[in-house]
Design a protein around this motif. Structure first.
Motif, PDB file in Angstrom:
ATOM      1  N   TYR A 198       0.828  -1.214   0.000  1.00 18.57           N
ATOM      2  CA  TYR A 198       0.000   0.000   0.000  1.00 18.57           C
ATOM      3  C   TYR A 198       0.861   1.262   0.000  1.00 18.57           C
ATOM      4  CZ  TYR A 198      -4.625  -2.010   0.738  1.00 18.57           C
ATOM      5  OH  TYR A 198      -5.815  -2.663   0.571  1.00 18.57           O
ATOM      6  N   SER A 199       1.861   1.314   0.900  1.00 20.29           N
ATOM      7  CA  SER A 199       2.627   2.550   1.044  1.00 20.29           C
ATOM      8  C   SER A 199       3.296   2.912  -0.276  1.00 20.29           C
ATOM      9  CB  SER A 199       3.708   2.406   2.119  1.00 20.29           C
ATOM     10  OG  SER A 199       3.152   1.927   3.306  1.00 20.29           O
ATOM     11  N   ASP A 253      10.286  -4.456  -5.698  1.00 23.12           N
ATOM     12  CA  ASP A 253       9.869  -5.314  -4.572  1.00 23.12           C
ATOM     13  C   ASP A 253      10.630  -6.631  -4.651  1.00 23.12           C
ATOM     14  OD1 ASP A 253       7.018  -5.209  -2.650  1.00 23.12           O
ATOM     15  OD2 ASP A 253       8.314  -6.983  -2.660  1.00 23.12           O
ATOM     16  N   ASN A 309       1.520  -7.158   1.538  1.00 24.80           N
ATOM     17  CA  ASN A 309       0.843  -8.158   2.368  1.00 24.80           C
ATOM     18  C   ASN A 309      -0.628  -8.329   2.029  1.00 24.80           C
ATOM     19  OD1 ASN A 309       3.082  -8.837   3.730  1.00 24.80           O
ATOM     20  ND2 ASN A 309       2.201  -8.549   5.774  1.00 24.80           N
ATOM     21  N   PRO A 329      -5.672 -13.096   6.422  1.00 23.68           N
ATOM     22  CA  PRO A 329      -6.916 -12.441   6.002  1.00 23.68           C
ATOM     23  C   PRO A 329      -6.859 -10.926   6.126  1.00 23.68           C
ATOM     24  CG  PRO A 329      -7.169 -13.472   8.163  1.00 23.68           C
ATOM     25  CD  PRO A 329      -5.854 -13.929   7.624  1.00 23.68           C
ATOM     26  N   HIS A 330      -7.271 -10.260   5.078  1.00 25.16           N
ATOM     27  CA  HIS A 330      -7.307  -8.798   5.062  1.00 25.16           C
ATOM     28  C   HIS A 330      -8.748  -8.334   4.893  1.00 25.16           C
ATOM     29  CE1 HIS A 330      -3.028  -8.955   4.983  1.00 25.16           C
ATOM     30  NE2 HIS A 330      -2.949  -7.635   4.995  1.00 25.16           N
ATOM     31  N   TRP A 331      -9.334  -7.906   5.997  1.00 23.86           N
ATOM     32  CA  TRP A 331     -10.721  -7.424   5.982  1.00 23.86           C
ATOM     33  C   TRP A 331     -10.679  -5.899   5.969  1.00 23.86           C
ATOM     34  CZ3 TRP A 331     -11.524 -11.960   4.770  1.00 23.86           C
ATOM     35  CH2 TRP A 331     -11.418 -13.073   5.582  1.00 23.86           C
ATOM     36  N   ASP A 390      15.793  -7.199  -4.666  1.00 16.47           N
ATOM     37  CA  ASP A 390      16.099  -6.472  -3.441  1.00 16.47           C
ATOM     38  C   ASP A 390      16.750  -5.152  -3.845  1.00 16.47           C
ATOM     39  OD1 ASP A 390      17.373  -5.501  -1.052  1.00 16.47           O
ATOM     40  OD2 ASP A 390      17.091  -7.509  -0.205  1.00 16.47           O
ATOM     41  N   ARG A 397       4.360  -0.039   7.508  1.00 15.05           N
ATOM     42  CA  ARG A 397       4.389  -0.831   8.743  1.00 15.05           C
ATOM     43  C   ARG A 397       5.798  -1.305   9.077  1.00 15.05           C
ATOM     44  NH1 ARG A 397       4.433  -6.570   8.108  1.00 15.05           N
ATOM     45  NH2 ARG A 397       4.971  -6.868   5.932  1.00 15.05           N
ATOM     46  N   TYR A 441       2.163  -1.231  13.631  1.00 15.42           N
ATOM     47  CA  TYR A 441       1.031  -1.885  12.976  1.00 15.42           C
ATOM     48  C   TYR A 441       0.051  -0.830  12.484  1.00 15.42           C
ATOM     49  CZ  TYR A 441      -2.884  -4.701  11.722  1.00 15.42           C
ATOM     50  OH  TYR A 441      -3.894  -5.276  10.990  1.00 15.42           O
ATOM     51  N   TYR A 442      -0.229  -0.873  11.192  1.00 14.77           N
ATOM     52  CA  TYR A 442      -1.266  -0.014  10.625  1.00 14.77           C
ATOM     53  C   TYR A 442      -2.305  -0.895   9.972  1.00 14.77           C
ATOM     54  CZ  TYR A 442       2.118   3.920  10.397  1.00 14.77           C
ATOM     55  OH  TYR A 442       3.025   4.908  10.664  1.00 14.77           O
ATOM     56  N   MET A 502      -5.052  -1.260   6.902  1.00 17.24           N
ATOM     57  CA  MET A 502      -4.875  -0.813   5.515  1.00 17.24           C
ATOM     58  C   MET A 502      -5.307   0.635   5.321  1.00 17.24           C
ATOM     59  SD  MET A 502      -6.079  -4.179   3.401  1.00 17.24           S
ATOM     60  CE  MET A 502      -7.443  -4.685   4.428  1.00 17.24           C
TER      61      MET A 502
HETATM   62  C1  LIG Z   1      -1.648 -11.178   9.097  1.00 21.85           C
HETATM   63  C2  LIG Z   1      -2.087  -9.773   8.827  1.00 21.85           C
HETATM   64  C3  LIG Z   1      -3.430  -9.524   8.671  1.00 21.85           C
HETATM   65  C4  LIG Z   1      -3.848  -8.226   8.433  1.00 21.85           C
HETATM   66  N1  LIG Z   1      -5.183  -8.012   8.316  1.00 21.85           N
HETATM   67  C5  LIG Z   1      -5.637  -6.764   8.118  1.00 21.85           C
HETATM   68  C6  LIG Z   1      -7.038  -6.521   8.058  1.00 21.85           C
HETATM   69  O1  LIG Z   1      -7.855  -7.432   8.203  1.00 21.85           O
HETATM   70  N2  LIG Z   1      -7.448  -5.235   7.858  1.00 21.85           N
HETATM   71  C7  LIG Z   1      -6.569  -4.205   7.704  1.00 21.85           C
HETATM   72  O2  LIG Z   1      -7.001  -3.061   7.500  1.00 21.85           O
HETATM   73  N3  LIG Z   1      -5.215  -4.415   7.744  1.00 21.85           N
HETATM   74  C8  LIG Z   1      -4.738  -5.660   7.946  1.00 21.85           C
HETATM   75  N4  LIG Z   1      -3.386  -5.892   8.001  1.00 21.85           N
HETATM   76  C9  LIG Z   1      -2.455  -4.755   7.828  1.00 21.85           C
HETATM   77  C10 LIG Z   1      -1.955  -4.582   6.377  1.00 21.85           C
HETATM   78  O3  LIG Z   1      -1.324  -5.761   5.940  1.00 21.85           O
HETATM   79  C11 LIG Z   1      -0.987  -3.399   6.334  1.00 21.85           C
HETATM   80  O4  LIG Z   1      -1.672  -2.218   6.650  1.00 21.85           O
HETATM   81  C12 LIG Z   1      -0.298  -3.203   4.972  1.00 21.85           C
HETATM   82  O5  LIG Z   1       0.266  -4.373   4.486  1.00 21.85           O
HETATM   83  C13 LIG Z   1       0.795  -2.167   5.104  1.00 21.85           C
HETATM   84  O6  LIG Z   1       1.305  -1.862   3.830  1.00 21.85           O
HETATM   85  P1  LIG Z   1       2.823  -1.462   3.649  1.00 21.85           P
HETATM   86  O7  LIG Z   1       2.962  -1.008   2.247  1.00 21.85           O
HETATM   87  O8  LIG Z   1       3.262  -0.551   4.724  1.00 21.85           O
HETATM   88  O9  LIG Z   1       3.632  -2.823   3.894  1.00 21.85           O
HETATM   89  P2  LIG Z   1       3.716  -4.146   3.042  1.00 21.85           P
HETATM   90  O10 LIG Z   1       2.394  -4.511   2.481  1.00 21.85           O
HETATM   91  O11 LIG Z   1       4.404  -5.141   3.878  1.00 21.85           O
HETATM   92  O12 LIG Z   1       4.685  -3.759   1.826  1.00 21.85           O
HETATM   93  C14 LIG Z   1       6.089  -3.603   1.995  1.00 21.85           C
HETATM   94  C15 LIG Z   1       6.771  -4.236   0.792  1.00 21.85           C
HETATM   95  O13 LIG Z   1       8.171  -3.919   0.848  1.00 21.85           O
HETATM   96  C16 LIG Z   1       8.870  -5.011   0.268  1.00 21.85           C
HETATM   97  N5  LIG Z   1      10.270  -4.984   0.694  1.00 21.85           N
HETATM   98  C17 LIG Z   1      10.742  -5.087   1.952  1.00 21.85           C
HETATM   99  N6  LIG Z   1      12.081  -5.050   1.954  1.00 21.85           N
HETATM  100  C18 LIG Z   1      12.479  -4.919   0.655  1.00 21.85           C
HETATM  101  C19 LIG Z   1      13.733  -4.842   0.015  1.00 21.85           C
HETATM  102  N7  LIG Z   1      14.887  -4.897   0.699  1.00 21.85           N
HETATM  103  N8  LIG Z   1      13.757  -4.686  -1.332  1.00 21.85           N
HETATM  104  C20 LIG Z   1      12.615  -4.653  -2.059  1.00 21.85           C
HETATM  105  N9  LIG Z   1      11.390  -4.740  -1.485  1.00 21.85           N
HETATM  106  C21 LIG Z   1      11.311  -4.873  -0.152  1.00 21.85           C
HETATM  107  C22 LIG Z   1       8.111  -6.222   0.811  1.00 21.85           C
HETATM  108  O14 LIG Z   1       8.367  -7.364   0.016  1.00 21.85           O
HETATM  109  C23 LIG Z   1       6.665  -5.751   0.775  1.00 21.85           C
HETATM  110  O15 LIG Z   1       5.990  -6.185  -0.400  1.00 21.85           O
HETATM  111  C24 LIG Z   1      -2.926  -7.165   8.302  1.00 21.85           C
HETATM  112  C25 LIG Z   1      -1.563  -7.437   8.468  1.00 21.85           C
HETATM  113  C26 LIG Z   1      -1.147  -8.711   8.746  1.00 21.85           C
HETATM  114  C27 LIG Z   1       0.313  -8.966   8.974  1.00 21.85           C
END
Ligand SMILES: Cc1cc2nc3c(=O)[nH]c(=O)nc-3n(C[C@H](O)[C@H](O)[C@H](O)COP(=O)(O)OP(=O)(O)OC[C@H]3O[C@@H](n4cnc5c(N)ncnc54)[C@H](O)[C@@H]3O)c2cc1C
Length: 369
Positions: A11-12, A32, A40, A57-59, A216, A341, A347-348, A350
């Motif tokens: 998402y970010s 990525d 995630n 699960p992502h609700w 990476d 996150r 923890y954030y 979505m």
């Molecule tokens: C089990 C679980 C269930 C969840 N359920 C819910 C829910 O029901 N409802 C809800 O609102 N939220 C839920 N969430 C929260 C949601 O997953 C997060 O808000 C969201 O994933 C955050 O997005 P992000 O972009 O910060 O991180 P991420 O989605 O983790 O994206 C970060 C990306 O960076 C990449 N990355 C990391 N290091 C490197 C590197 N060195 N080189 C290249 N790429 C790299 C990773 O591969 C990853 O794809 C849940 C989280 C978890 C763990």
């Protein structure tokens, strides 16, 4: 030559890529290390044709109309109230605890929200300033409901006694005096109609956005020309763990497909006290998919070690102190933005992470060009 290198296609990274590409007309490279976009939130059709969320699960749920409207540009929704049951004393009971949970569990005949509140008042323990998760829960619902619904789940989920977890971890858990059995009460709830991954495909489809998967960023950063960096990976890894590793909980998933339409009747059942898994999800109940078969996923929580996926930052004071050391290093950097996150070790949900990315775009990126 790229204006921005973005590490992470979750998402970010994806929200920021979309904003920069469409609003600023700048060229972006998103990298990525996984083989897919959506971070995630990634979902896919398994070999039995069932749409499954790979990383648990992502609700989706939010009260933030701005976030909802923003995401709605890239998807239609399957509006759906998320409902969760907890398996306690051999019964499937509504969680968050509500009027029906109490009546069924204790064989009570409470008839009104007033009587339910009086019940909570009669069992709750008076603690002026709850200092940890245990105190927070027993100050709301008393010792027995804490033991039955919270203690075992917390132990499984965090491998920590609730006494050792910050009060904030359970502070958000609602208890209800009415019969509302929705897990969340937010205005907007559901899942993207065609899945999360499809939503991300639309978000990232723009001529200004290039994507490199299975990469990476550390392996390419010296070969790519770019002006600014947006980093959404783990903050400690960015600094080569120079102050030590930030701990995370990881998860193990066990998927199983059954040759029957329905397995458990609910999208999610929590197991606070029985079995080693924390919950079982049956995907079709959330996605609305029709199929003669059904897939379920059992979820086990464990400490993240080695190359295991990092899921939940562990909300303890000493971890926060370690994070602050890294954050002080981030503040010294120029033209590098940390978001998400892993980068914020926080923890954030979505909707929160989308709101944060939109705000970073408005305040720190759009304003500075
Ligand atoms: C089990 C679980 C269930 C969840 N359920 C819910 C829910 O029901 N409802 C809800 O609102 N939220 C839920 N969430 C929260 C949601 O997953 C997060 O808000 C969201 O994933 C955050 O997005 P992000 O972009 O910060 O991180 P991420 O989605 O983790 O994206 C970060 C990306 O960076 C990449 N990355 C990391 N290091 C490197 C590197 N060195 N080189 C290249 N790429 C790299 C990773 O591969 C990853 O794809 C849940 C989280 C978890 C763990």
């Amino acid at each position: 030559m790229f204006d921005y290198l973005i590490v992470g296609a979750g998402y970010s990274g994806s929200v920021l890529a979309e904003r920069i590409a469409t609003q600023l007309n700048k060229k972006v490279l998103v990298v990525d290390r996984r083989s897919h976009i959506a971070g995630n939130a990634y979902d896919y059709y398994n070999e039995d044709g069932i749409l499954v969320h790979k990383y648990g699960p992502h609700w989706f749920h939010t009260n933030d109309k701005n976030v909802f409207d923003y995401l709605s540009r890239f998807t239609e929704w399957r509006f759906h109230y998320h409902r969760v049951k907890s398996y306690v004393d051999g019964m499937l009971l509504p969680i968050p605890i509500n009027h029906d949970t109490l009546n069924t569990l204790y064989g009570l005949k409470l008839t009104s929200p007033k009587e339910v509140q009086a019940y909570y008042d009669s069992v709750k323990v008076s603690i002026a300033n709850p200092k940890n998760s245990e105190e927070m829960v027993i100050s709301q619902v008393g010792e027995d409901l804490y033991q039955k619904f919270f203690k075992g789940y917390t132990l499984k989920q965090w491998d920590l006694n609730p006494k050792d977890l910050a009060a904030s971890v359970t502070a958000r858990i609602p208890t209800r005096t009415n019969r509302d059995d929705r897990y969340f009460t937010d205005t907007y709830q559901g899942v993207p109609k065609h899945g999360y991954t499809e939503m991300f495909v639309k978000m990232l489809s723009h001529p200004n956005i290039s994507i490199m998967l299975q990469t990476d960023y550390k392996n390419i950063i010296n070969d790519i020309k770019f002006n600014k960096l947006i980093y959404t990976g783990p903050i400690d890894s960015f600094f080569d763990y120079k102050f030590g590793k930030l701990p995370y909980r990881s998860l193990r998933f066990e998927h199983e497909t059954f040759n029957q339409e329905n397995y458990q009747g609910y999208q999610q059942i929590n197991y606070p006290n029985d079995y080693d898994f924390t919950r079982i999800v049956e995907w079709k109940h959330a996605t609305g998919q029709k199929s003669p078969v059904t897939t379920i996923t059992r979820e086990y929580s464990l400490l993240a070690e080695g190359d295991m996926e990092k899921y939940y930052p562990i909300p303890k004071e000493d971890n926060h102190e370690l994070y602050k050391k890294y954050k002080a290093e981030v503040d010294k950097l120029e033209n590098v933005f940390f978001c998400g996150r892993l980068a914020d070790y926080k923890y954030y949900n979505m909707d929160q992470v989308v709101a944060r990315a939109l705000s970073i775009f408005e305040k720190n990126i759009a304003n500075t060009i």
